[in-house]
Each structure stands twice: as structure tokens, then as C-alpha cells.
Scaffold this motif. Structure first.
Motif, PDB file in Angstrom:
ATOM      1  N   CYS A 128     -26.640   7.116 -41.717  1.00  0.00           N
ATOM      2  CA  CYS A 128     -27.928   7.067 -41.018  1.00  0.00           C
ATOM      3  C   CYS A 128     -27.864   6.092 -39.848  1.00  0.00           C
ATOM      4  O   CYS A 128     -27.544   4.914 -40.047  1.00  0.00           O
ATOM      5  N   VAL A 129     -28.169   6.574 -38.661  1.00  0.00           N
ATOM      6  CA  VAL A 129     -28.224   5.685 -37.492  1.00  0.00           C
ATOM      7  C   VAL A 129     -29.631   5.679 -36.894  1.00  0.00           C
ATOM      8  O   VAL A 129     -29.823   5.368 -35.723  1.00  0.00           O
TER       9      VAL A 129
ATOM     10  N   SER B 155     -25.843   0.055 -38.650  1.00  0.00           N
ATOM     11  CA  SER B 155     -25.240   1.349 -38.992  1.00  0.00           C
ATOM     12  C   SER B 155     -24.395   1.980 -37.888  1.00  0.00           C
ATOM     13  O   SER B 155     -23.408   2.654 -38.199  1.00  0.00           O
ATOM     14  N   PRO B 156     -24.712   1.775 -36.602  1.00  0.00           N
ATOM     15  CA  PRO B 156     -23.812   2.370 -35.599  1.00  0.00           C
ATOM     16  C   PRO B 156     -22.386   1.831 -35.713  1.00  0.00           C
ATOM     17  O   PRO B 156     -21.412   2.580 -35.561  1.00  0.00           O
TER      18      PRO B 156
ATOM     19  N   ALA C 220     -20.774   3.488 -38.763  1.00  0.00           N
ATOM     20  CA  ALA C 220     -20.376   4.867 -38.445  1.00  0.00           C
ATOM     21  C   ALA C 220     -19.089   4.882 -37.621  1.00  0.00           C
ATOM     22  O   ALA C 220     -18.173   5.681 -37.884  1.00  0.00           O
TER      23      ALA C 220
ATOM     24  N   ASN D  60     -20.133  11.494 -39.921  1.00  0.00           N
ATOM     25  CA  ASN D  60     -21.167  12.126 -39.094  1.00  0.00           C
ATOM     26  C   ASN D  60     -22.391  11.231 -38.980  1.00  0.00           C
ATOM     27  O   ASN D  60     -22.981  10.838 -39.991  1.00  0.00           O
ATOM     28  N   LYS D  61     -22.766  10.898 -37.780  1.00  0.00           N
ATOM     29  CA  LYS D  61     -24.022  10.165 -37.617  1.00  0.00           C
ATOM     30  C   LYS D  61     -25.183  11.103 -37.924  1.00  0.00           C
ATOM     31  O   LYS D  61     -25.152  12.288 -37.598  1.00  0.00           O
TER      32      LYS D  61
END
Lengths: 120, 120
Positions: free
Chosen positions: B11-12, B29-30, B33, B52-53
Motif C-alpha cells: 500500500c502506497v 511505504s514507497p 515498495a 506491486n504498488k
């Protein structure tokens, strides 16, 4: 484990218009994602089935691209007109909409671990 | 059907800082990821396992939130320091990292169709 019964990921990735790959966003995927969310709620499936926007699903040539988990059914070239059919026939009825399923030979992805350390 | 062997959604989603729900993006989160993507490639798993974002996975209180399909394993409070362990123990080794698994009672989502029209 408690979870969504089905989790529908809709690619909303956006690329520069000059990118030869194209992108799902330019083909209307934000509207498709919104329709899934609205119609699932109307169908009483909120928190049972989640429509989830996703970044690039790596099937750009097949956009608008959708994948339904846990069964890993991939759909391509999805339009607003297809949303009701996917919900009724597949999400509720359990039968994938074959005319929209991406043929295996057109999917990127490798269904095996090359070094043999399979984890499923 | 050819597909990714595992599909890891991170989750972004980003919310306004004033939103009491908080968001995964504000919790790093970025970067998580990006680490998944880089490390899976280094591990030789490009196109076998996809990082996968994703937009909101609806488990905001547990962020950074990740879900691994097709097994639907949900992880919460994931940090950069956890990425290697998830890849080695779960993605490659097939054993979920239990200390990070979101307890079922803390997951949103309803694992049954209320009207009885089950599709699995």
C-alpha cells in the motif's frame, strides 16, 4: 484468516503519452475502478469483495488490465460495459468471463521459480 | 494460466496529514515498495514474483500494509528492516513471517458472502 473473499485489482497506472507502452489510465481505468467500487457496494459486497486501484500490473499491452485474487484470473481490454458481467458472472457466480481472460501466452510473468526453490 | 508465482501488493496510499486514519505512505511505504522490487530482482525473481504498488488496502491502522497473493497473507507494520526476512522466509521459503502477520480480528474484510451465493 479473515480477509476479503475476493480482491480485485484494477491497474490505474499512468504513463507519459509519448510512451509506446501505453497505459491503463489513458484507456479509462480510473472510471472502471470507480464503477467496480460503486457496483460492489450496491450489490451488498462492501468489505466482502474489495475493488482496489493498483499501480502497473505489468500487462500494459492488455489494458485496461484487472486481476482477481485469490484465483489469479487476469482480464484484459476491460471497459465500463464489462463491469456488470464480471461482477455477476465471476465475483458472485464463480465463473470467469472467458472472453475477457488474457490468454496465458500474452501474460508476462513466470509461473515457476527458476532455481527450483518453489514455495507453493 | 501463466502468471506471477506470487504477487506482493504494498500500500502506497497517501492521505492528508490531518486525516486521523493515517496512511501507509507517511510510514515509509514507497521505500518499502522500492526495496521489495530491487531485492526481488537481485534475487533473480523478476517476473516470477511481482512487487506491486497499490492504493489503499483498507487496513490503515496496520500500515505499512502488504498482502501476498495467491495465499492472501496480510502483513502489518512492515519496515525496511523486514523486507529481507519476508523475501527469504516467505517468498522463497514458503513460511509466512508470523510476527508480522496481521491478526484476523484486526483485519477489515468479511470472508463470506452474506446472501449465501458463495463463489469459492
Amino acid at each position: 484468516m479473515a480477509k476479503f473473499q475476493k480482491h480485485v485489482f484494477i491497474c490505474v497506472n499512468e504513463r507519459d503519452p509519448s510512451d509506446p507502452k501505453g497505459c491503463c489510465a489513458a484507456k479509462g481505468s480510473p472510471e472502471v475502478a470507480a464503477a467496480f467500487k460503486r457496483k460492489l457496494h450496491e450489490r451488498g459486497l462492501k468489505r466482502v469483495v474489495r475493488a482496489n486501484k493498483a499501480m502497473c500490473l505489468d500487462q500494459c499491452a492488455q489494458g485496461v488490465t484487472i486481476v482477481v485474487y485469490p484465483e489469479a484470473t487476469w482480464y484484459g481490454h476491460v471497459t465500463l460495459d464489462d463491469v456488470d458481467e464480471i461482477i455477476e458472472q465471476h465475483i458472485v457466480g464463480g465463473r470467469p468471463v472467458e472472453r475477457l481472460v488474457i490468454p496465458p501466452e500474452k501474460l508476462t510473468g513466470i509461473d515457476a521459480v527458476p532455481d527450483g526453490s518453489r514455495s507453493r
